[in-house]
Design a protein around this motif. Structure first.
Motif, short mmCIF file in Angstrom:
data_model
loop_
_atom_site.label_atom_id
_atom_site.label_comp_id
_atom_site.label_asym_id
_atom_site.label_seq_id
_atom_site.Cartn_x
_atom_site.Cartn_y
_atom_site.Cartn_z
N SER A 59 1.07 -1.49 -0.31
CA SER A 59 -0.30 -0.02 0.47
C SER A 59 1.27 1.75 -0.10
O SER A 59 0.63 2.27 -0.55
CB SER A 59 -0.58 -0.26 1.31
OG SER A 59 -1.64 -1.10 1.20
N MET A 76 2.39 2.03 -3.27
CA MET A 76 1.28 2.22 -4.01
C MET A 76 1.38 3.85 -4.07
O MET A 76 1.32 4.64 -5.48
CB MET A 76 0.26 1.64 -4.37
CG MET A 76 0.54 0.01 -4.63
SD MET A 76 0.62 -0.14 -5.71
CE MET A 76 1.07 -1.93 -6.01
N ALA A 100 -2.30 -7.59 -7.59
CA ALA A 100 -1.61 -5.97 -7.18
C ALA A 100 -0.92 -5.72 -7.96
O ALA A 100 -0.34 -4.43 -8.66
CB ALA A 100 -0.55 -6.40 -6.08
N GLN A 110 -2.86 -3.34 -10.49
CA GLN A 110 -3.28 -2.16 -9.31
C GLN A 110 -1.97 -1.61 -9.16
O GLN A 110 -1.37 0.41 -9.97
CB GLN A 110 -3.20 -2.47 -7.76
CG GLN A 110 -2.75 -1.71 -6.62
CD GLN A 110 -3.31 -1.50 -5.18
OE1 GLN A 110 -2.99 -3.25 -4.93
NE2 GLN A 110 -3.07 -0.87 -4.53
N ALA A 151 -2.21 2.55 -10.25
CA ALA A 151 -1.64 3.84 -9.86
C ALA A 151 -0.99 4.36 -10.32
O ALA A 151 -0.28 5.63 -10.23
CB ALA A 151 -0.62 2.98 -8.20
N VAL A 176 -8.21 -8.60 -11.73
CA VAL A 176 -8.53 -8.75 -10.26
C VAL A 176 -9.23 -9.74 -9.88
O VAL A 176 -10.70 -9.90 -9.88
CB VAL A 176 -9.01 -7.48 -9.75
CG1 VAL A 176 -7.58 -6.01 -9.97
CG2 VAL A 176 -10.25 -6.99 -10.49
N CYS A 217 -10.82 -8.09 -4.07
CA CYS A 217 -8.99 -7.13 -4.08
C CYS A 217 -9.50 -5.69 -4.13
O CYS A 217 -9.73 -4.80 -4.89
CB CYS A 217 -8.89 -7.15 -5.57
SG CYS A 217 -8.34 -9.14 -6.04
N THR A 225 -8.11 -3.49 -2.04
CA THR A 225 -6.87 -2.60 -2.57
C THR A 225 -6.49 -1.95 -3.73
O THR A 225 -6.60 -1.05 -4.19
CB THR A 225 -6.19 -2.90 -1.61
OG1 THR A 225 -5.74 -2.97 -0.55
CG2 THR A 225 -4.66 -1.41 -1.47
N PRO A 226 -6.65 -2.96 -4.64
CA PRO A 226 -6.60 -2.55 -6.09
C PRO A 226 -7.75 -1.96 -6.67
O PRO A 226 -7.56 -0.73 -7.73
CB PRO A 226 -6.25 -4.47 -6.80
CG PRO A 226 -5.57 -5.15 -5.66
CD PRO A 226 -6.39 -4.68 -4.64
N ALA A 272 -7.21 2.20 -7.11
CA ALA A 272 -6.76 2.41 -8.18
C ALA A 272 -7.47 2.47 -8.89
O ALA A 272 -7.19 3.37 -10.24
CB ALA A 272 -5.25 1.67 -8.30
N LEU A 273 -8.09 1.49 -9.29
CA LEU A 273 -8.76 1.09 -10.80
C LEU A 273 -10.05 1.69 -10.99
O LEU A 273 -10.86 1.85 -12.09
CB LEU A 273 -8.69 -0.74 -10.88
CG LEU A 273 -9.57 -1.51 -11.45
CD1 LEU A 273 -8.27 -1.25 -12.64
CD2 LEU A 273 -9.83 -2.60 -10.87
#
Length: 187
Positions: A109, A112, A133, A136, A140, A154, A163, A165-166, A169-170
């Protein structure tokens, strides 16, 4: 970290990940103000393990303290081998303690966020797969240049993991509806 003349460095030793025990996990090439960072774990589809994430974070962190002698105007993020990045190294994660897993996700994290924080534009040159990731990592970046073989996904939902966390950004990159389709279908 960038320079007006070419400069190549091995950032972290792979310990044999790419079939060559002297090959770096991440290599950097500084040329004419452009820093090219190359993921180099081709046999693992450039999966992000703790050592690779650490090396990538270190390189990006160095860009927050610019060098007058070696200005950097842009960063290119690319990969060696058949894939851009297959996401986290699940083999490493599954054999790690919960504290190491938490550290890996926290480091990911932070890395990114550094992609967005550094003053230089980041261009992801994507070929092959960019999943989880890895997707991501591309999302990012400021610009994604995708080759004809590039595929983004993903797929965590296919193994029972959303997913999340990705997803951040996605959504910023492709919009909410397209991102949700990718996140909910694993495509």
């Amino acid at each position: 970290s960038c320079g007006s003349r070419s400069f190549r460095s091995a950032v972290a030793n792979s310990g044999g990940d790419s079939g060559d025990s002297t090959a770096p996990l991440l290599s950097s090439l500084n040329s004419n103000g452009v820093l090219t960072l190359t993921l180099n774990r081709p046999q693992q589809r450039n999966a992000l393990n703790l050592a690779l994430l650490t090396a990538l974070q270190k390189e990006l962190q160095s860009l927050l303290s610019p060098s007058i002698n070696r200005p950097c105007r842009a960063v290119v993020l690319q990969a060696h081998g058949p894939a851009f990045c297959s996401g986290h190294d699940l083999k490493e994660l599954s054999s790690s303690s919960p504290s190491v897993q938490a550290h890996t996700f926290s480091l990911c994290s932070a890395t990114m966020l550094l992609l967005e924080k550094i003053p230089q534009p980041v261009v992801a040159a994507v070929h092959g797969v960019a999943t989880a990731a890895g997707c991501q990592l591309a999302a990012a970046s400021d610009v994604v240049v995708a080759g004809g073989s590039a595929r983004f996904a993903v797929p965590g939902v296919a193994i029972g993991l959303f997913c999340s966390t990705p997803a951040v950004a996605l959504v910023r990159c492709v919009g909410r509806k397209a991102a949700m389709e990718m996140l909910l279908t694993g495509r």
